[in-house]
Write a protein that holds these residues in place. Sequence first.
Motif, PDB file in Angstrom:
ATOM      1  N   MET A  12       0.265  -1.599  -0.625  1.00  0.00           N
ATOM      2  CA  MET A  12      -0.202   0.027  -0.074  1.00  0.00           C
ATOM      3  C   MET A  12       0.964   1.008   0.305  1.00  0.00           C
ATOM      4  O   MET A  12       1.625   1.615   0.405  1.00  0.00           O
ATOM      5  N   ILE A  13       0.717   2.236  -0.903  1.00  0.00           N
ATOM      6  CA  ILE A  13       1.452   3.437  -0.710  1.00  0.00           C
ATOM      7  C   ILE A  13       0.066   4.508  -0.552  1.00  0.00           C
ATOM      8  O   ILE A  13      -0.916   4.592  -0.726  1.00  0.00           O
ATOM      9  N   ALA A  14       0.797   4.954   1.157  1.00  0.00           N
ATOM     10  CA  ALA A  14      -0.367   6.482   1.438  1.00  0.00           C
ATOM     11  C   ALA A  14      -0.229   7.472   0.665  1.00  0.00           C
ATOM     12  O   ALA A  14       1.342   7.385   0.959  1.00  0.00           O
ATOM     13  N   PHE A  15      -0.762   8.329   0.574  1.00  0.00           N
ATOM     14  CA  PHE A  15       0.291   9.927  -0.272  1.00  0.00           C
ATOM     15  C   PHE A  15      -0.781  10.745   0.315  1.00  0.00           C
ATOM     16  O   PHE A  15      -2.283  11.085   0.455  1.00  0.00           O
ATOM     17  N   ALA A  16       0.050  11.994   0.027  1.00  0.00           N
ATOM     18  CA  ALA A  16      -0.603  13.242  -0.109  1.00  0.00           C
ATOM     19  C   ALA A  16      -0.211  14.006  -0.525  1.00  0.00           C
ATOM     20  O   ALA A  16       0.617  13.776  -1.563  1.00  0.00           O
ATOM     21  N   SER A  17      -1.129  14.988  -1.813  1.00  0.00           N
ATOM     22  CA  SER A  17      -0.725  15.542  -3.127  1.00  0.00           C
ATOM     23  C   SER A  17      -1.876  16.753  -2.718  1.00  0.00           C
ATOM     24  O   SER A  17      -3.047  16.920  -2.661  1.00  0.00           O
ATOM     25  N   ARG A  18      -0.717  17.978  -2.904  1.00  0.00           N
ATOM     26  CA  ARG A  18      -0.754  19.523  -3.295  1.00  0.00           C
ATOM     27  C   ARG A  18      -1.591  19.506  -4.414  1.00  0.00           C
ATOM     28  O   ARG A  18      -2.577  20.056  -4.749  1.00  0.00           O
ATOM     29  N   THR A  19      -0.457  19.870  -5.066  1.00  0.00           N
ATOM     30  CA  THR A  19      -0.207  20.373  -6.532  1.00  0.00           C
ATOM     31  C   THR A  19      -0.814  19.211  -7.743  1.00  0.00           C
ATOM     32  O   THR A  19      -1.098  20.103  -8.956  1.00  0.00           O
ATOM     33  N   GLY A  20      -0.868  17.960  -7.262  1.00  0.00           N
ATOM     34  CA  GLY A  20      -1.544  16.982  -8.055  1.00  0.00           C
ATOM     35  C   GLY A  20      -0.340  15.858  -8.759  1.00  0.00           C
ATOM     36  O   GLY A  20      -0.318  15.626  -9.014  1.00  0.00           O
ATOM     37  N   ASN A  21       0.815  16.515  -8.563  1.00  0.00           N
ATOM     38  CA  ASN A  21       2.325  16.093  -9.058  1.00  0.00           C
ATOM     39  C   ASN A  21       2.022  14.644  -8.200  1.00  0.00           C
ATOM     40  O   ASN A  21       1.939  13.337  -8.865  1.00  0.00           O
ATOM     41  N   VAL A  22       2.068  14.171  -7.027  1.00  0.00           N
ATOM     42  CA  VAL A  22       2.273  13.090  -6.472  1.00  0.00           C
ATOM     43  C   VAL A  22       0.950  12.063  -6.715  1.00  0.00           C
ATOM     44  O   VAL A  22       0.832  10.869  -7.245  1.00  0.00           O
ATOM     45  N   ARG A  23      -0.344  13.106  -7.202  1.00  0.00           N
ATOM     46  CA  ARG A  23      -1.565  11.741  -6.923  1.00  0.00           C
ATOM     47  C   ARG A  23      -0.948  10.985  -8.342  1.00  0.00           C
ATOM     48  O   ARG A  23      -1.708   9.838  -9.112  1.00  0.00           O
ATOM     49  N   SER A  24      -0.500  12.163  -9.444  1.00  0.00           N
ATOM     50  CA  SER A  24      -0.152  12.356 -11.078  1.00  0.00           C
ATOM     51  C   SER A  24       0.624  10.283 -11.103  1.00  0.00           C
ATOM     52  O   SER A  24       0.350   9.840 -11.609  1.00  0.00           O
ATOM     53  N   ILE A  25       2.061  10.610 -10.322  1.00  0.00           N
ATOM     54  CA  ILE A  25       2.387   9.450 -10.233  1.00  0.00           C
ATOM     55  C   ILE A  25       1.805   7.963  -9.690  1.00  0.00           C
ATOM     56  O   ILE A  25       1.956   7.446 -10.120  1.00  0.00           O
ATOM     57  N   GLY A  81       9.007   2.613   4.357  1.00  0.00           N
ATOM     58  CA  GLY A  81      10.283   3.481   3.009  1.00  0.00           C
ATOM     59  C   GLY A  81       9.254   4.627   2.788  1.00  0.00           C
ATOM     60  O   GLY A  81       7.705   5.300   3.295  1.00  0.00           O
ATOM     61  N   VAL A  82      10.009   5.819   2.722  1.00  0.00           N
ATOM     62  CA  VAL A  82       9.364   7.566   1.830  1.00  0.00           C
ATOM     63  C   VAL A  82       9.648   7.298   0.736  1.00  0.00           C
ATOM     64  O   VAL A  82      10.728   7.049   0.566  1.00  0.00           O
ATOM     65  N   ILE A  83       8.974   8.426  -0.006  1.00  0.00           N
ATOM     66  CA  ILE A  83       9.695   8.775  -1.318  1.00  0.00           C
ATOM     67  C   ILE A  83       8.604   9.974  -0.897  1.00  0.00           C
ATOM     68  O   ILE A  83       7.360  11.059  -0.275  1.00  0.00           O
ATOM     69  N   ALA A  84       9.561  10.660  -2.263  1.00  0.00           N
ATOM     70  CA  ALA A  84       8.828  12.367  -1.877  1.00  0.00           C
ATOM     71  C   ALA A  84       8.998  12.797  -2.822  1.00  0.00           C
ATOM     72  O   ALA A  84      10.246  12.565  -4.130  1.00  0.00           O
ATOM     73  N   SER A  85       8.769  13.941  -3.527  1.00  0.00           N
ATOM     74  CA  SER A  85       8.277  14.533  -4.898  1.00  0.00           C
ATOM     75  C   SER A  85       8.735  16.067  -4.537  1.00  0.00           C
ATOM     76  O   SER A  85       8.377  16.779  -3.570  1.00  0.00           O
ATOM     77  N   GLU A 100      11.496  14.754  -9.217  1.00  0.00           N
ATOM     78  CA  GLU A 100      11.497  16.020  -9.336  1.00  0.00           C
ATOM     79  C   GLU A 100       9.992  16.181 -10.293  1.00  0.00           C
ATOM     80  O   GLU A 100      10.068  15.296 -10.781  1.00  0.00           O
ATOM     81  N   LEU A 101       9.549  17.169  -8.995  1.00  0.00           N
ATOM     82  CA  LEU A 101       7.673  17.507  -9.498  1.00  0.00           C
ATOM     83  C   LEU A 101       7.242  16.071 -10.426  1.00  0.00           C
ATOM     84  O   LEU A 101       7.309  15.414  -8.669  1.00  0.00           O
ATOM     85  N   ARG A 102       7.102  15.679 -11.024  1.00  0.00           N
ATOM     86  CA  ARG A 102       6.085  14.417 -11.908  1.00  0.00           C
ATOM     87  C   ARG A 102       6.663  13.636 -12.076  1.00  0.00           C
ATOM     88  O   ARG A 102       6.502  12.766 -12.498  1.00  0.00           O
ATOM     89  N   GLY A 103       8.001  13.246 -11.984  1.00  0.00           N
ATOM     90  CA  GLY A 103       9.202  12.497 -12.166  1.00  0.00           C
ATOM     91  C   GLY A 103       9.673  11.733 -13.728  1.00  0.00           C
ATOM     92  O   GLY A 103       8.345  12.470 -14.884  1.00  0.00           O
ATOM     93  N   PHE A 104       9.941  10.551 -13.615  1.00  0.00           N
ATOM     94  CA  PHE A 104      10.236  10.066 -15.121  1.00  0.00           C
ATOM     95  C   PHE A 104      10.103   8.953 -14.625  1.00  0.00           C
ATOM     96  O   PHE A 104      10.047   7.899 -13.618  1.00  0.00           O
ATOM     97  N   PRO A 105       9.979   8.024 -16.226  1.00  0.00           N
ATOM     98  CA  PRO A 105       9.742   7.063 -16.045  1.00  0.00           C
ATOM     99  C   PRO A 105      10.557   5.565 -15.451  1.00  0.00           C
ATOM    100  O   PRO A 105      10.153   4.631 -14.815  1.00  0.00           O
ATOM    101  N   ARG A 106      12.119   6.269 -15.075  1.00  0.00           N
ATOM    102  CA  ARG A 106      12.188   5.501 -14.627  1.00  0.00           C
ATOM    103  C   ARG A 106      12.705   5.193 -12.962  1.00  0.00           C
ATOM    104  O   ARG A 106      12.671   5.060 -11.876  1.00  0.00           O
ATOM    105  N   ASP A 107      11.891   6.985 -12.997  1.00  0.00           N
ATOM    106  CA  ASP A 107      11.650   6.646 -11.199  1.00  0.00           C
ATOM    107  C   ASP A 107      10.300   5.974 -11.054  1.00  0.00           C
ATOM    108  O   ASP A 107      10.726   5.211  -9.926  1.00  0.00           O
TER     109      ASP A 107
END
Length: 123
Positions: free
Chosen positions: A1-14, A64-68, A98-105
């Motif tokens: 499970m990934i618990a996430f928070a998104s303010r600008t939509g970048n995390v939600r997009s990922i 673990g933690v992931i950050a944008s 970085e922001l919305r990331g890349f396929p490698r991310d």
Amino acid sequence: MIAFASRTGNVRSIIHRLGLPNVEITEDLMMTEPFFVFTYTDGLGDVPLIVEKFLQNNHSFCKGVIASGNSNFGHSVFCKSADTISRKYHVPIIRKIELRGFPRDYAAIVDQYQNVFEREVSL
């Protein structure tokens, strides 16, 4: 499970691109299973208040933690929220994006997710 928070939509997009089980963090969310926390970085490197409150109640399940973040604010604050969470709750940093990331991310997150959570299931 990934618990996430998104303010600008970048995390939600990922999150949508990853296709992994997820739940959006709310003030009263209580986890009953292991998860990665995925957050944006607030201000100049701060952990968002909603994420901090969530982790105060749920950190025992955090694996673990992931950050944008945005590197335009400087290397010293780029995804500093991940550094803070990692240090405070003794969890590894899975990825800084970085922001919305890349396929490698995305591939790296999926790989770490499978490694950690498949191991959890098999124990």
